[in-house]
Write a protein that holds these residues in place. Structure first.
Motif, mmCIF file in Angstrom:
data_model
loop_
_atom_site.group_PDB
_atom_site.id
_atom_site.type_symbol
_atom_site.label_atom_id
_atom_site.label_comp_id
_atom_site.label_asym_id
_atom_site.label_seq_id
_atom_site.Cartn_x
_atom_site.Cartn_y
_atom_site.Cartn_z
ATOM 1 N N ILE A 492 0.851 -1.189 0.000
ATOM 2 C CA ILE A 492 0.000 0.000 0.000
ATOM 3 C C ILE A 492 0.891 1.245 0.000
ATOM 4 O O ILE A 492 1.880 1.315 0.722
ATOM 5 C CB ILE A 492 -0.903 0.030 1.249
ATOM 6 C CG1 ILE A 492 -1.808 -1.209 1.261
ATOM 7 C CG2 ILE A 492 -1.729 1.307 1.292
ATOM 8 C CD1 ILE A 492 -2.596 -1.367 2.546
ATOM 9 N N CYS A 493 0.525 2.229 -0.818
ATOM 10 C CA CYS A 493 1.267 3.486 -0.880
ATOM 11 C C CYS A 493 1.154 4.199 0.472
ATOM 12 O O CYS A 493 0.049 4.390 0.985
ATOM 13 C CB CYS A 493 0.692 4.355 -1.997
ATOM 14 S SG CYS A 493 1.245 6.053 -1.968
ATOM 15 N N SER A 494 2.293 4.562 1.039
ATOM 16 C CA SER A 494 2.264 5.152 2.385
ATOM 17 C C SER A 494 1.728 6.584 2.365
ATOM 18 O O SER A 494 1.374 7.132 3.399
ATOM 19 C CB SER A 494 3.669 5.135 2.984
ATOM 20 O OG SER A 494 4.530 5.891 2.171
ATOM 21 N N HIS A 495 1.650 7.177 1.164
ATOM 22 C CA HIS A 495 1.202 8.570 1.087
ATOM 23 C C HIS A 495 -0.313 8.712 1.085
ATOM 24 O O HIS A 495 -0.834 9.787 1.339
ATOM 25 C CB HIS A 495 1.777 9.240 -0.165
ATOM 26 C CG HIS A 495 3.270 9.274 -0.164
ATOM 27 N ND1 HIS A 495 3.989 10.306 0.376
ATOM 28 C CD2 HIS A 495 4.166 8.363 -0.604
ATOM 29 C CE1 HIS A 495 5.280 10.040 0.249
ATOM 30 N NE2 HIS A 495 5.418 8.872 -0.338
ATOM 31 N N CYS A 496 -1.023 7.641 0.743
ATOM 32 C CA CYS A 496 -2.479 7.782 0.649
ATOM 33 C C CYS A 496 -3.187 6.627 1.347
ATOM 34 O O CYS A 496 -4.259 6.211 0.964
ATOM 35 C CB CYS A 496 -2.913 7.894 -0.819
ATOM 36 S SG CYS A 496 -2.465 6.476 -1.817
ATOM 37 N N ARG A 497 -2.539 6.086 2.377
ATOM 38 C CA ARG A 497 -3.081 4.921 3.079
ATOM 39 C C ARG A 497 -4.293 5.311 3.921
ATOM 40 O O ARG A 497 -4.270 6.287 4.652
ATOM 41 C CB ARG A 497 -1.992 4.337 3.971
ATOM 42 C CG ARG A 497 -2.193 2.891 4.324
ATOM 43 C CD ARG A 497 -0.973 2.364 5.009
ATOM 44 N NE ARG A 497 -0.941 2.860 6.371
ATOM 45 C CZ ARG A 497 -0.554 2.125 7.412
ATOM 46 N NH1 ARG A 497 -0.165 0.892 7.215
ATOM 47 N NH2 ARG A 497 -0.546 2.635 8.606
ATOM 48 N N GLU A 523 -5.755 5.159 -1.283
ATOM 49 C CA GLU A 523 -6.808 5.895 -1.974
ATOM 50 C C GLU A 523 -6.391 6.253 -3.407
ATOM 51 O O GLU A 523 -7.223 6.476 -4.266
ATOM 52 C CB GLU A 523 -7.064 7.196 -1.207
ATOM 53 C CG GLU A 523 -8.484 7.386 -0.801
ATOM 54 C CD GLU A 523 -8.668 8.689 -0.051
ATOM 55 O OE1 GLU A 523 -7.673 9.400 0.209
ATOM 56 O OE2 GLU A 523 -9.815 8.988 0.277
ATOM 57 N N GLY A 524 -5.093 6.298 -3.621
ATOM 58 C CA GLY A 524 -4.575 6.724 -4.921
ATOM 59 C C GLY A 524 -4.109 8.159 -4.826
ATOM 60 O O GLY A 524 -4.868 9.030 -4.411
ATOM 61 N N CYS A 525 -2.876 8.408 -5.171
ATOM 62 C CA CYS A 525 -2.346 9.767 -5.124
ATOM 63 C C CYS A 525 -1.264 9.891 -6.184
ATOM 64 O O CYS A 525 -0.992 8.950 -6.922
ATOM 65 C CB CYS A 525 -1.801 10.094 -3.737
ATOM 66 S SG CYS A 525 -0.293 9.200 -3.330
ATOM 67 N N ILE A 526 -0.662 11.055 -6.222
ATOM 68 C CA ILE A 526 0.338 11.320 -7.240
ATOM 69 C C ILE A 526 1.558 10.402 -7.081
ATOM 70 O O ILE A 526 2.161 9.972 -8.050
ATOM 71 C CB ILE A 526 0.732 12.815 -7.185
ATOM 72 C CG1 ILE A 526 1.573 13.200 -8.386
ATOM 73 C CG2 ILE A 526 1.462 13.172 -5.904
ATOM 74 C CD1 ILE A 526 0.749 13.574 -9.553
ATOM 75 N N GLU A 527 1.898 10.067 -5.839
ATOM 76 C CA GLU A 527 3.088 9.255 -5.576
ATOM 77 C C GLU A 527 2.936 7.846 -6.158
ATOM 78 O O GLU A 527 3.906 7.207 -6.515
ATOM 79 C CB GLU A 527 3.337 9.144 -4.072
ATOM 80 C CG GLU A 527 3.738 10.443 -3.401
ATOM 81 C CD GLU A 527 5.137 10.878 -3.777
ATOM 82 O OE1 GLU A 527 5.939 10.014 -4.165
ATOM 83 O OE2 GLU A 527 5.408 12.092 -3.677
ATOM 84 N N CYS A 528 1.690 7.356 -6.181
ATOM 85 C CA CYS A 528 1.483 5.972 -6.628
ATOM 86 C C CYS A 528 0.721 5.942 -7.953
ATOM 87 O O CYS A 528 0.165 4.925 -8.312
ATOM 88 C CB CYS A 528 0.749 5.184 -5.559
ATOM 89 S SG CYS A 528 -0.845 5.881 -5.107
ATOM 90 N N ARG A 529 0.675 7.079 -8.665
ATOM 91 C CA ARG A 529 -0.032 7.179 -9.947
ATOM 92 C C ARG A 529 -1.464 6.730 -9.832
ATOM 93 O O ARG A 529 -1.998 6.090 -10.724
ATOM 94 C CB ARG A 529 0.618 6.311 -11.012
ATOM 95 C CG ARG A 529 2.046 6.504 -11.137
ATOM 96 C CD ARG A 529 2.635 5.731 -12.244
ATOM 97 N NE ARG A 529 4.016 6.104 -12.263
ATOM 98 C CZ ARG A 529 4.923 5.556 -11.482
ATOM 99 N NH1 ARG A 529 4.602 4.586 -10.672
ATOM 100 N NH2 ARG A 529 6.142 5.985 -11.526
HETATM 101 ZN ZN LIG Z 1 -0.585 6.911 -3.048
#
Ligand SMILES: [Zn+2]
Length: 596
Positions: A492-497, A523-529
């Protein structure tokens, strides 16, 4: 503007202090080390750009780059560092511009490259990133140097809306987008002007043999840009796929394909030829599949690319697999083992003889596990020999043999030859026939440590598989040390967890005991496209050949009985390991379901 502001280190430091991102100590460090750091960065940037023939790219080192390179801890959260993104965001807030982290995969190539010529974008570090209702969103790196913006507004009558982005982001776009686009466009132009016929397709059909030379500088550049871009995006594969009227370029990142470029059909053959030339394939041979490899250096790191071509209905398709040593060779603790599992795995690979098997489908990370294990035990005192199909990545410390079935070099007979080469540790790419299985057992019995893989779904059924290949239970018992089954789970992307509760049917699906479970997702963010995932980790099932297991193997090949005993002895199944990772917030319910 009345008082002319400028983006200086002092000015940016002031903003960071005001926003409480740094304290007195941080401020002092920046002001003391800033100038030296700037000079150092300038030097490395110059050497980097000169190799890329892009001398004109914004030559000054920005304050954000200087400060970020000091790796200062954030005052608010010492675990995080002051990155160029954090600094740029602070500057944006201060000057009242929206901050934008640029995601190259979301950009539209045409919008980026059609409004502003490349030299202009390079010189002023401005990049158009969106167009809506006639208004172009322009990313700028310096909020005070708006000469370019005025120029675009007055001479080109553009309606602009500005956002602030980091210099690195903008440079990346300028380099890769304009680089690739420009090179492909220039190549297409050159190609068509060399023809007297207007219709490219007709030309291709009439003079099929005549193509734009693969050594054409534009083609050379386009391929170089593409490789760099893929590497920067941490892609594992590049696909160049011919379609009826164009060709698509896609990248695989964390196991998922992303579309990134379209290439005009006329240029496709020369790009393919260039890749074939780099990987030393026969350029004239277009009807047979070929394999090759490219060894290259990106950012001071040696990278290996394995290339394969396949003739399809619309032309040759190329897949370039990128072997990044940082992915292929990891510290064993970085592979995703739980502490007890790591201890067990370490005890397997420190044995002086025996067989250690890793099992799982293609793409489950078996090679990374084996390579990392061998690297961790390699030393000048041991002779490591590998037999692979094909060699994944060329490693100096290993003596690697690639099997070549067409000339009769296969796993089984290579293994026999290798035993005469006084090896200590042998890796056999895969055990898939009786002869290889027999030779692996012989090697282990004669005092060698053998690593290999099997194509089975879990650890206990590997025993059944070995017996099916004709290895009797007593020989399995006296050679096999342990079997590791594995899968890769997206993290899971740590920036939008975000947290959620498992739905009743999901709890039921996983056959969990409690009523309620807290799990996480991205949730999905720029860091994880926007995917919600970033990076991958292993989930393991480790079968230790204990006395109890051996007692069962000596009388039956029943994998359910082996599984039952192993679980009673504390083995976690693949699904249990995956669920544990889900409950720890490392991966999602969906990933757990998808792998088991
Ligand atoms: Zn993310």
């Amino acid at each position: 503007m009345t008082d002319k502001k400028a983006l200086t280190i002092e000015y940016v430091t002031g903003i960071l202090k005001k926003k409480k991102l740094i304290g007195e100590a941080g401020e002092k460090e920046i002001l003391i080390k800033g100038d030296v750091q700037r000079a150092r960065l300038k030097k490395t940037q110059e050497s980097f750009y000169s190799t890329k023939r892009l001398h004109s790219i914004a030559e000054t080192v920005s304050p954000a780059e200087v400060i970020a390179s000091l790796n200062l801890p954030l005052l608010t959260d010492a675990k995080k560092t002051l990155t160029e993104d954090v600094i740029t965001e602070a500057i944006a807030e201060e000057v009242g511009l929206p901050y934008r982290k640029i995601d190259p995969l979301k950009l539209n190539l045409d919008i980026v490259t059609s409004h502003i010529p490349r030299p202009f974008a390079q010189r002023y570090l401005v990049v158009p990133i969106e167009e809506k209702g006639g208004i172009i969103t322009l990313a700028v790196a310096d909020p005070f140097n708006l000469e370019a913006v005025e120029n675009l507004k007055s001479t080109r009558k553009m309606k602009l809306s500005l956002v602030l982005s980091s210099k690195s982001d903008i440079l990346k776009i300028v380099r890769e987008f304009y680089g690739f686009r420009y090179s492909v466009g220039a190549a297409e132009k050159e190609f068509s002007s060399s023809s007297e016929l207007g219709n490219l397709e007709q030309y291709v059909r009439l003079k099929g043999a005549v193509e734009l030379d693969a050594t054409d500088q534009h083609i050379v550049n386009a391929v170089e840009y593409l490789l760099h871009y893929a590497y920067d995006q941490k892609a594992s594969d590049i696909h160049i796929e011919p379609k009826r009227d164009r060709s698509l370029v896609r990248l695989r990142i964390d196991g998922v394909l992303h579309y990134i470029h379209t290439v005009p059909k006329a240029v496709h053959p020369s790009i393919i030829s260039r890749v074939k030339m780099l990987s030393r394939m026969d350029i004239a041979e277009k009807r047979k599949p070929q394999d090759g490899r490219i060894k290259t250096v990106f950012r001071d790191k040696e990278i290996e690319l394995r290339v394969s071509t396949l003739p399809t209905a619309f032309g040759e398709k190329v897949v370039i697999r990128i072997f990044d040593p940082e992915v292929l060779f990891q510290d064993l603790s970085g592979l995703g083992f739980f502490p007890g599992e790591l201890e067990l795995f370490n005890s397997f690979i420190k044995k002086t003889y025996g067989i250690v098997l890793v099992t799982g489908p293609t793409g489950s990370g078996k090679t990374t596990t084996l390579y990392s294990a061998m690297k961790s035990i390699s030393s000048p005192e041991v002779n490591i020999v590998t037999i692979e199909d094909p060699i994944e990545m060329v490693v100096e410390e290993f003596n690697q043999v690639g099997v070549q079935p067409q000339i009769g070099v296969d796993f089984a007979n290579s293994l026999r030859t290798i035993l005469r080469q006084d090896p200590d540790i042998i890796m056999v790419g895969e055990i898939r026939d009786k002869e290889t299985a027999d030779n692996a057992v012989q090697a282990a019995l004669t005092g060698h440590l053998v690593f290999s893989t099997l194509h089975t779904n879990d650890a206990p059924s590997s025993v059944t598989r070995l017996m099916d290949l004709g290895v009797p239970g007593f020989l399995i018992n006296s050679t096999v040390v342990g079997i590791i089954a594995q899968r890769l789970l997206r993290k899971i992307c740590s920036h939008c967890r975000k947290m959620r509760t498992l739905r009743p049917e999901e709890v039921e699906n996983l056959k969990l005991k409690e009523k309620e479970y807290k799990v996480y997702y991205g949730e999905g963010c720029i860091e994880c496209r926007g995917t919600g995932y970033k990076g991958r980790t292993g989930a393991f099932e480790i079968l230790d050949f204990s006395d109890k297991i051996k007692a069962i193997v000596s009388r039956t090949s029943d994998s359910t009985l082996i599984l039952k005993t192993a679980r009673a002895e504390g083995m976690a199944t693949l699904r249990e390991s995956a669920i544990k990772k889900m409950l720890m917030g490392i991966t999602t319910y969906e990933e757990v379901i998808s792998i088991t």
